[in-house]
Design an enzyme around this catalytic site. Structure first.
Site, PDB file in Angstrom:
ATOM      1  CG  PHE A  11      -1.502   1.249   1.650  1.00 55.51           C
ATOM      2  CD1 PHE A  11      -2.020   2.154   0.729  1.00 55.51           C
ATOM      3  CD2 PHE A  11      -1.547   1.576   3.002  1.00 55.51           C
ATOM      4  CE1 PHE A  11      -2.557   3.369   1.146  1.00 55.51           C
ATOM      5  CE2 PHE A  11      -2.070   2.788   3.426  1.00 55.51           C
ATOM      6  CZ  PHE A  11      -2.564   3.680   2.504  1.00 55.51           C
ATOM      7  CG  ASN A  32       7.385 -11.660  -0.340  1.00 60.21           C
ATOM      8  OD1 ASN A  32       6.620 -10.693  -0.193  1.00 60.21           O
ATOM      9  ND2 ASN A  32       7.736 -12.440   0.659  1.00 60.21           N
ATOM     10  CG  ASP A  56      11.040 -13.588   1.097  1.00 51.74           C
ATOM     11  OD1 ASP A  56      11.455 -12.643   1.804  1.00 51.74           O
ATOM     12  OD2 ASP A  56      10.333 -14.519   1.525  1.00 51.74           O
ATOM     13  CB  ALA A 114       8.945   1.527   6.959  1.00 54.55           C
ATOM     14  CE1 TYR A 145       4.327  -4.561  11.189  1.00 53.11           C
ATOM     15  CE2 TYR A 145       3.184  -3.293  12.872  1.00 53.11           C
ATOM     16  CZ  TYR A 145       3.759  -3.368  11.619  1.00 53.11           C
ATOM     17  OH  TYR A 145       3.772  -2.272  10.797  1.00 53.11           O
ATOM     18  CE  LYS A 149       7.559  -3.006  10.546  1.00 60.55           C
ATOM     19  NZ  LYS A 149       8.250  -2.697   9.275  1.00 60.55           N
ATOM     20  CE1 TYR A 159      23.699  -4.498  10.352  1.00 64.15           C
ATOM     21  CE2 TYR A 159      24.940  -3.758   8.441  1.00 64.15           C
ATOM     22  CZ  TYR A 159      24.409  -4.776   9.202  1.00 64.15           C
ATOM     23  OH  TYR A 159      24.600  -6.082   8.822  1.00 64.15           O
ATOM     24  CB  THR A 175      -0.837   5.297   6.581  1.00 65.65           C
ATOM     25  OG1 THR A 175       0.146   5.809   7.484  1.00 65.65           O
ATOM     26  CG2 THR A 175      -0.761   6.047   5.269  1.00 65.65           C
ATOM     27  NE  ARG A 186      -3.747  -1.808   7.159  1.00 64.10           N
ATOM     28  CZ  ARG A 186      -2.453  -1.564   6.915  1.00 64.10           C
ATOM     29  NH1 ARG A 186      -1.698  -1.029   7.830  1.00 64.10           N
ATOM     30  NH2 ARG A 186      -1.933  -1.870   5.756  1.00 64.10           N
TER      31      ARG A 186
END
Ligand code: UDP
Length: 321
Positions: A11, A32, A56, A114, A145, A149, A159, A175, A186
């Site tokens: 999206f 993917n 992937d 993100a 999730y 994240k 890094y 969003t 959603r």
């Protein structure tokens, strides 16, 4: 610039690819299709500056030339989506993030990770500032999730600190807009498609929980600015719309906008641990990026309604009788 958008058929990813092409960049999109959709990028295929690889990134990157910038948007993101693909979600945000950071470091490319407002879990501070450390369950129904994240954020910072990666993290709040999957479960896709189909709107729990909804073009503007901004290196920045409403208020607005007479039905959510309140503090984005949302809720929902109507071949409820 030559830019890779990992998750570019999703999206937000597909809206970002379109924007980057408009800005004159060469865009490489990897996806993917675990939750991304080929139809989202079909209109972009005509551009000679658009390249797509079905790949992937858990297994590494497909062959591509040296990159100037990498956006990592590859992950299921709707609660039913990441619940259906929990292992994939954890791997793409850990192993996938590592592959992209390795590549960005070697290519000396800018990198944007993100992340999500779910990094705050069910927040005990309101509104949420980037300095808030969150109230997150490592074993609950959203843990695959939220923790993935959070790990991705930690890896990005590692890094940046030890390998000099030109990396920044954005925490994306709810969003909505065109190219979202009408079936992803959603709030906005559910309520608009239910209203257009003259079905009841499914309100979870008592509907007094809150969210703050950002229209996708505003969000994409924030992503582009965050990538471009030197001062964003090593920073984490909330991106979202601070206008907060209850779920019941969203239901009312969508009924009015669509002319729907759909009733509300109250039920338990498919995915538990529902955060009760969510609103970003966007002072940092305002200060560092000069960014804030520009599209009103009404205008954004009207555009999204038009998109779903065309996508699903649905009439306005008022047109169908
Ligand atoms: N929600 C709802 N009915 C729906 C879908 C969502 O009441 O059909 C509520 C959900 O319980 C949550 C909010 O809307 O409080 C946002 O849910 P969504 O799945 O869009 O995203 P989340 O913010 O939970 O990741």
């Amino acid at each position: 610039m030559r830019v890779l958008v990992a998750g570019g058929a999703g999206f937000i990813g597909s809206n970002l690819c379109a924007r980057l092409l408009d800005d004159g960049h060469e865009v490489w999109c990897a996806d993917n299709f675990v939750t991304g959709r080929a139809k989202n990028i079909a209109p972009l295929a005509d551009s000679p500056r658009f390249f797509f690889a079905e790949a992937d990134i858990i297994g590494g990157l497909p062959p591509m030339p040296r990159l100037d910038a990498v956006f990592h948007l590859a992950s299921p993101a709707s609660p039913p989506g990441y619940q259906r693909f929990p292992i994939e979600t954890m791997r793409v945000n850990s192993e996938g993030t590592r592959h992209l950071l390795d590549r960005a470091t070697v290519d000396v490319a800018r990198f944007l990770y993100a992340s999500t407002s779910e990094a705050y879990g069910d927040p005990l501070e309101h509104p949420q500032l980037e300095t808030y450390r969150g109230n997150v369950s490592s074993t609950g129904p959203r843990s695959m999730y939220d923790e993935a994240k959070r790990y991705g954020e930690a890896l990005t910072m590692a890094y940046h600190r030890t390998r000099g990666a030109d990396a920044r993290i954005v925490r994306i709040f709810n969003t909505y807009g065109p190219q979202s999957d009408p079936e992803d479960g959603r709030l906005v896709p559910n309520f608009i498609t239910q209203a257009l189909r003259r079905q009841p709107l499914t309100v979870y729990a008592d509907g007094r929980q809150t969210r703050s909804l950002c229209y996708v073009s505003d969000l994409v503007e924030g992503l582009v600015r965050a990538l471009d901004c030197d001062a964003a290196r090593g920073e984490v920045i909330n991106l979202g719309n601070p206008e907060e409403h209850t779920i019941l208020e969203f239901a009312e607005i969508i009924r009015e906008l669509t002319g729907s007479r759909s009733e509300l039905v109250f039920s338990e959510p498919a995915v538990g641990d529902d955060p009760q309140r969510r609103r970003p503090d966007i002072s940092r984005a305002r200060h560092l990026l000069g960014w804030e949302p520009a599209i009103s809720l009404w205008d954004g929902l009207a555009r999204t309604t038009r998109y779903f109507r065309e996508e699903l071949g649905l009439l306005e409820p008022s047109e169908s009788h």
